[in-house]
Design a protein around this motif. Structure first.
Motif, PDB file in Angstrom:
ATOM      1  N   ASP A 290      -9.648  78.079  61.539  1.00  0.00           N
ATOM      2  CA  ASP A 290      -9.426  77.433  60.407  1.00  0.00           C
ATOM      3  C   ASP A 290      -7.902  78.080  59.699  1.00  0.00           C
ATOM      4  OD1 ASP A 290     -11.698  75.779  60.606  1.00  0.00           O
ATOM      5  OD2 ASP A 290     -12.718  77.503  59.584  1.00  0.00           O
ATOM      6  N   GLY A 291      -7.221  78.154  60.528  1.00  0.00           N
ATOM      7  CA  GLY A 291      -5.757  78.572  60.295  1.00  0.00           C
ATOM      8  C   GLY A 291      -5.830  80.189  59.932  1.00  0.00           C
ATOM      9  N   LYS A 292      -6.905  80.890  60.136  1.00  0.00           N
ATOM     10  CA  LYS A 292      -6.719  82.320  59.908  1.00  0.00           C
ATOM     11  C   LYS A 292      -7.157  83.042  61.159  1.00  0.00           C
ATOM     12  CE  LYS A 292      -8.163  81.967  54.953  1.00  0.00           C
ATOM     13  NZ  LYS A 292      -9.137  82.426  54.132  1.00  0.00           N
ATOM     14  N   PRO A 293      -6.307  84.118  61.409  1.00  0.00           N
ATOM     15  CA  PRO A 293      -6.697  85.047  62.630  1.00  0.00           C
ATOM     16  C   PRO A 293      -8.089  85.770  62.402  1.00  0.00           C
ATOM     17  CG  PRO A 293      -4.969  86.050  61.477  1.00  0.00           C
ATOM     18  CD  PRO A 293      -5.372  84.615  60.690  1.00  0.00           C
TER      19      PRO A 293
ATOM     20  N   GLN B 209      15.848  79.909  70.182  1.00  0.00           N
ATOM     21  CA  GLN B 209      14.366  79.975  70.646  1.00  0.00           C
ATOM     22  C   GLN B 209      13.447  80.041  69.685  1.00  0.00           C
ATOM     23  OE1 GLN B 209      14.193  82.685  74.093  1.00  0.00           O
ATOM     24  NE2 GLN B 209      16.229  82.213  74.582  1.00  0.00           N
ATOM     25  N   TYR B 210      13.841  81.073  68.869  1.00  0.00           N
ATOM     26  CA  TYR B 210      12.549  81.349  67.703  1.00  0.00           C
ATOM     27  C   TYR B 210      12.758  80.258  66.606  1.00  0.00           C
ATOM     28  CZ  TYR B 210      12.275  86.470  68.839  1.00  0.00           C
ATOM     29  OH  TYR B 210      11.746  87.453  69.462  1.00  0.00           O
ATOM     30  N   GLN B 211      13.952  79.637  66.414  1.00  0.00           N
ATOM     31  CA  GLN B 211      13.667  78.563  65.439  1.00  0.00           C
ATOM     32  C   GLN B 211      13.092  77.306  65.674  1.00  0.00           C
ATOM     33  OE1 GLN B 211      17.999  77.690  64.962  1.00  0.00           O
ATOM     34  NE2 GLN B 211      17.991  78.917  63.140  1.00  0.00           N
ATOM     35  N   ARG B 212      13.078  76.898  67.199  1.00  0.00           N
ATOM     36  CA  ARG B 212      12.321  76.026  67.936  1.00  0.00           C
ATOM     37  C   ARG B 212      10.743  76.410  67.800  1.00  0.00           C
ATOM     38  NH1 ARG B 212      15.320  75.789  72.059  1.00  0.00           N
ATOM     39  NH2 ARG B 212      13.949  76.926  73.336  1.00  0.00           N
ATOM     40  N   ARG B 213      10.517  77.578  68.102  1.00  0.00           N
ATOM     41  CA  ARG B 213       9.192  77.908  68.345  1.00  0.00           C
ATOM     42  C   ARG B 213       8.299  78.076  66.970  1.00  0.00           C
ATOM     43  NH1 ARG B 213       6.307  81.455  72.782  1.00  0.00           N
ATOM     44  NH2 ARG B 213       4.164  81.138  72.340  1.00  0.00           N
ATOM     45  N   TYR B 214       9.229  78.899  66.052  1.00  0.00           N
ATOM     46  CA  TYR B 214       8.523  79.498  64.774  1.00  0.00           C
ATOM     47  C   TYR B 214       9.095  78.797  63.344  1.00  0.00           C
ATOM     48  CZ  TYR B 214       7.475  82.926  68.399  1.00  0.00           C
ATOM     49  OH  TYR B 214       7.040  83.609  69.520  1.00  0.00           O
ATOM     50  N   GLY B 215      10.105  77.737  63.444  1.00  0.00           N
ATOM     51  CA  GLY B 215      10.496  77.100  62.410  1.00  0.00           C
ATOM     52  C   GLY B 215      11.890  77.493  62.058  1.00  0.00           C
ATOM     53  N   THR B 216      12.429  76.691  61.160  1.00  0.00           N
ATOM     54  CA  THR B 216      13.669  77.289  60.640  1.00  0.00           C
ATOM     55  C   THR B 216      13.905  77.544  59.233  1.00  0.00           C
ATOM     56  OG1 THR B 216      14.035  74.735  60.043  1.00  0.00           O
ATOM     57  CG2 THR B 216      14.912  75.632  62.242  1.00  0.00           C
ATOM     58  N   THR B 217      12.642  77.093  58.595  1.00  0.00           N
ATOM     59  CA  THR B 217      12.644  77.701  57.025  1.00  0.00           C
ATOM     60  C   THR B 217      11.290  78.299  56.613  1.00  0.00           C
ATOM     61  OG1 THR B 217      12.031  75.378  56.370  1.00  0.00           O
ATOM     62  CG2 THR B 217      14.186  75.756  56.330  1.00  0.00           C
ATOM     63  N   TYR B 218      11.198  78.943  55.584  1.00  0.00           N
ATOM     64  CA  TYR B 218       9.986  79.547  55.188  1.00  0.00           C
ATOM     65  C   TYR B 218       9.288  78.396  54.484  1.00  0.00           C
ATOM     66  CZ  TYR B 218      11.988  84.295  55.200  1.00  0.00           C
ATOM     67  OH  TYR B 218      12.296  85.526  55.939  1.00  0.00           O
ATOM     68  N   PRO B 219       7.811  78.454  54.533  1.00  0.00           N
ATOM     69  CA  PRO B 219       7.131  77.470  53.897  1.00  0.00           C
ATOM     70  C   PRO B 219       7.581  77.356  52.184  1.00  0.00           C
ATOM     71  CG  PRO B 219       5.783  78.934  55.275  1.00  0.00           C
ATOM     72  CD  PRO B 219       7.089  79.614  55.204  1.00  0.00           C
ATOM     73  N   ASP B 220       7.509  76.068  51.845  1.00  0.00           N
ATOM     74  CA  ASP B 220       7.728  75.801  50.437  1.00  0.00           C
ATOM     75  C   ASP B 220       6.442  76.264  49.537  1.00  0.00           C
ATOM     76  OD1 ASP B 220       9.244  75.304  48.287  1.00  0.00           O
ATOM     77  OD2 ASP B 220       9.179  73.050  48.758  1.00  0.00           O
TER      78      ASP B 220
ATOM     79  N   GLY C 253       0.362  84.889  73.603  1.00  0.00           N
ATOM     80  CA  GLY C 253      -0.968  84.861  72.935  1.00  0.00           C
ATOM     81  C   GLY C 253      -1.175  83.634  72.224  1.00  0.00           C
ATOM     82  N   VAL C 254      -1.916  83.575  71.206  1.00  0.00           N
ATOM     83  CA  VAL C 254      -2.421  82.402  70.322  1.00  0.00           C
ATOM     84  C   VAL C 254      -1.167  81.910  69.435  1.00  0.00           C
ATOM     85  CG1 VAL C 254      -4.149  81.568  68.913  1.00  0.00           C
ATOM     86  CG2 VAL C 254      -4.736  83.430  70.517  1.00  0.00           C
ATOM     87  N   ASP C 255      -1.138  80.723  69.550  1.00  0.00           N
ATOM     88  CA  ASP C 255       0.120  80.039  68.586  1.00  0.00           C
ATOM     89  C   ASP C 255      -0.433  80.128  67.112  1.00  0.00           C
ATOM     90  OD1 ASP C 255       2.138  79.768  70.503  1.00  0.00           O
ATOM     91  OD2 ASP C 255       1.410  77.618  70.788  1.00  0.00           O
TER      92      ASP C 255
END
Length: 344
Positions: free
Chosen positions: A18-21, A169-180, A274-276
């Motif tokens: 549910d979105g939490k580790p 590579q990091y932008q493609r995998r983890y995003g380019t901006t912080y969550p709003d 690992g786990v995305d």
């Protein structure tokens, strides 16, 4: 503590629910390959400090011509332990480097301020210029050819990705901006800078190695200077040995600075295998404490640890100045002599 920190560097034994580790295996955390390398590395660093104290104090006491038998044995014990610790540090450090290349490639590039991908990649011994600049052309560096490739993957011809390629590579995998998210304050919706502070990572990595080598060199000198019954070390070499106690302390400190600064902007670095989704940006890990609360905590802890440091120094200085306790001539002489036999 080291297992928890290693998990933050390389999260394992966890699932995303549910979105939490959620922890699925404490055994996986405790046997994390990052932890198995970090634990002996840290322990060896502690032994390096202890060895430097023995060498420094022993050499200083020998220069004062006091209890030569005891202090020569002390100096030699410190030399042996110091060199052994250095070997363990070098081996475990090499293992950590290869894990870093696999798990945190940006940290590897940051350690070298490697702007562009190279194959093979040389190891920069020393650099002149702004290593934080994106254009490496302005930096003049003394480099050992292909050594970084070997440290990264055990192959002198291995490819090592530079900062520029890794950002993509990091932008493609983890995003380019912080969550709003308003909770992120000024970072909300802003571009993520995946590049650690290259000045800090580059120089802290070299200072870690440099001070570690210095500590090992002093340990080797201690064994050489006290070989075959020698105990007359000279005043200035003894003073240098005493001051060199700070070398392994500095090496440990710069090592931790590199370890923690190199994983920025993550407080929990992503595990490429690992786990995305099991990762956290440092901006997301900021607590809701007020500035006053943080300042109070920082000041109080600094004062407490400062007082403890002063007390420890005063007590250690008193013990060192007192010298070795006198050993009774009867009853215990044979036993005590056997303890010191290794020095000869």
């Amino acid at each position: 503590i080291l297992a928890a920190n290693s998990w933050m560097q390389h999260p394992v034994g966890v699932a995303l629910v549910d979105g939490k580790p959620v922890l699925t295996s404490i055994w996986a955390v405790l046997t994390n390959n990052t932890a198995l390398a970090a634990i002996p590395h840290t322990i060896a660093g502690a032994f390096a400090v202890a060895a430097a104290v023995l060498v420094g104090v022993g050499a200083w006491q020998l220069a004062r011509s006091r209890d030569r038998e005891v202090w020569r044995a002390t100096t030699r014990l410190g030399g042996v332990v110091g060199l052994a610790a250095f070997v363990v540090l070098a081996v475990t450090g090499d293992i950590q480097g290869k894990l870093m290349f696999e798990q945190q490639p940006m940290k590897m590039a940051a350690a070298e301020a490697l702007c562009h991908t190279e194959q093979p990649a040389g190891f920069s011994v020393f650099a002149v210029g702004d290593v934080a600049g994106q254009d490496c052309a302005s930096v003049k560096s003394i480099t050992v050819p292909a050594l970084l490739s070997f440290l990264a993957e055990g192959d002198f011809d291995a490819r090592v990705d530079g900062v520029d390629d890794l950002v993509t590579q990091y932008q493609r995998r983890y995003g380019t901006t912080y969550p709003d998210d308003p909770a992120l304050g000024e970072f909300a919706g802003q571009p993520i800078d995946y590049v650690p502070d290259l000045r800090v990572t580059y120089w802290s990595f070299r200072l870690m190695i440099g001070f570690g080598v210095l500590a090992a060199a002093v340990a080797a000198w201690a064994l050489w200077a006290t070989r075959r019954g020698r105990s007359d070390l000279g005043s200035w070499p003894a003073r240098i040995a005493l001051w060199s106690i700070a070398a392994p302390v500095a090496a440990n400190s710069f090592g931790w600075i590199f370890t923690e600064m190199g994983r920025q902007p993550f407080v929990v670095a992503p595990n490429p295998g690992g786990v995305d989704g099991v990762w956290m940006l440092t901006a997301q890990g900021v607590s809701g404490m007020t500035v006053a609360e943080i300042a109070t905590s920082l000041v109080v802890l600094t004062v407490v640890y400062g007082l403890l440091a002063v007390i420890e120094f005063v007590l250690l200085r008193r013990v060192v100045l007192a010298g070795a306790p006198k050993i009774p001539e009867t009853g215990t002489r044979d036993r005590d002599a056997s303890v010191l036999d290794f020095a000869y």
